[in-house]
Design an enzyme around this catalytic site. Structure first.
Site, PDB file in Angstrom:
ATOM      1  N   SER A  11      10.385  -5.027  69.662  1.00  0.00           N
ATOM      2  CA  SER A  11      10.642  -4.005  68.636  1.00  0.00           C
ATOM      3  C   SER A  11       9.891  -2.707  68.955  1.00  0.00           C
ATOM      4  O   SER A  11       8.651  -2.704  69.041  1.00  0.00           O
ATOM      5  CB  SER A  11      10.198  -4.563  67.274  1.00  0.00           C
TER       6      SER A  11
HETATM    7  N1  LIG Z   1      10.752   2.924  60.107  1.00  0.00           N
HETATM    8  C1  LIG Z   1      10.306   1.561  60.348  1.00  0.00           C
HETATM    9  C2  LIG Z   1      11.394   0.774  61.013  1.00  0.00           C
HETATM   10  C3  LIG Z   1      11.032  -0.699  61.093  1.00  0.00           C
HETATM   11  C4  LIG Z   1      12.231  -1.567  61.399  1.00  0.00           C
HETATM   12  O1  LIG Z   1      13.370  -1.295  60.979  1.00  0.00           O
HETATM   13  N2  LIG Z   1      11.976  -2.649  62.160  1.00  0.00           N
HETATM   14  C5  LIG Z   1      13.033  -3.588  62.473  1.00  0.00           C
HETATM   15  C6  LIG Z   1      12.776  -4.214  63.839  1.00  0.00           C
HETATM   16  S1  LIG Z   1      12.792  -3.020  65.128  1.00  0.00           S
HETATM   17  C7  LIG Z   1      13.035  -4.689  61.427  1.00  0.00           C
HETATM   18  O2  LIG Z   1      12.000  -5.013  60.889  1.00  0.00           O
HETATM   19  N3  LIG Z   1      14.198  -5.266  61.123  1.00  0.00           N
HETATM   20  C8  LIG Z   1      14.311  -6.379  60.223  1.00  0.00           C
HETATM   21  C9  LIG Z   1      14.615  -6.007  58.798  1.00  0.00           C
HETATM   22  O3  LIG Z   1      14.720  -4.785  58.472  1.00  0.00           O
HETATM   23  O4  LIG Z   1      14.772  -6.926  57.987  1.00  0.00           O
HETATM   24  C10 LIG Z   1       9.028   1.596  61.195  1.00  0.00           C
HETATM   25  O5  LIG Z   1       8.850   2.556  61.942  1.00  0.00           O
HETATM   26  O6  LIG Z   1       8.207   0.676  61.069  1.00  0.00           O
END
Ligand SMILES: N[C@@H](CCC(=O)N[C@@H](CS)C(=O)NCC(=O)O)C(=O)O
Length: 215
Positions: A11
């Site tokens: 990630s």
């Molecule tokens: N703007 C957030 C984005 C975080 C994000 O969307 N992470 C993804 C993985 S890259 C995630 O957690 N996806 C699972 C979900 O949203 O349930 C950050 O910078 O931390």
């Protein structure tokens, strides 16, 4: 102080936090949460972070998520100086602008392209999503008038943006002739020890997942 980062190497926002933790030489507990296995949707995790995203940082009893908030917190709370997040209002404003650019432009371009492939097994990216990546490269090329993304100094914005852009580079390789500034900046970032230690392994993991699905 006990720092715990809930994350996954593949990630990009998690890699940005890892790079800043490493740069500041802050020891932390590493807890893997893999969204591909829906591990961010457990009752326990949602209780901690109702938005159920990774990364999430826990500092003793303080919980914080969103990588951009996390890296700024780490520098302002634990940095020996303000080098990565200047206290000069104009320099800080420029760093903040780049962090918001990552949140609002770079990361959505990546997410909109990768989610259908990685989570739903689609073999091809939609042209409109690929256009978002090209547009993101066009903007970034214009921002990079100095050595680093927010000016003369390496800042937290470089770590956040390079985690995303190195991942976009897997989908659309950056054309050095069209994007000379972007190419030089990516090379400079890739020579940093923390990039080698905390960005490369997760980037390779993401590349493997991506290549396997589209093959
Ligand atoms: N703007 C957030 C984005 C975080 C994000 O969307 N992470 C993804 C993985 S890259 C995630 O957690 N996806 C699972 C979900 O949203 O349930 C950050 O910078 O931390």
């Amino acid at each position: 102080m006990v720092l715990t980062l809930y994350n996954l190497d593949a990630s990009p926002p998690c890699r940005a936090c890892q790079m800043v933790l490493e740069y500041l030489k802050l020891p932390f507990n590493y807890v893997t949460v893999n969204p591909l296995n829906k591990e961010q949707l457990t009752e326990e995790y949602i209780k901690m972070n109702p938005q159920h995203t990774i990364p999430t940082l826990v500092d003793d009893d303080f919980v914080l998520w969103d990588s951009h908030a996390v890296v700024v917190y780490l520098v302002t709370k634990y940095g020996k100086d303000d080098a990565l997040y200047s206290s000069d209002p104009k320099k800080r404003a420029l760093i903040d602008q780049r962090l918001h650019f990552d949140t609002g432009v770079l990361f959505p371009a990546l997410r909109d392209t990768l989610v259908p492939i990685v989570y739903f097994g689609e073999k091809q990216s939609k042209p409109e999503n690929l256009e978002k990546i090209v547009s993101a490269y066009d903007f970034t090329e214009k921002f990079l008038t100095k050595a680093w993304i927010a000016g003369d100094q390496l800042t937290v914005a470089d770590f956040c943006c390079v985690a995303t852009i190195s991942s976009l580079n897997v989908v659309i390789p950056i054309d050095a002739a069209k994007y000379p500034n972007l190419t030089t900046w990516l090379k400079n970032c890739s020579e940093l020890d923390v990039y080698k230690k905390n960005n490369l392994p997760g980037l390779s993991a993401l590349e493997t997942i991506y290549e396997t699905v589209i093959a």
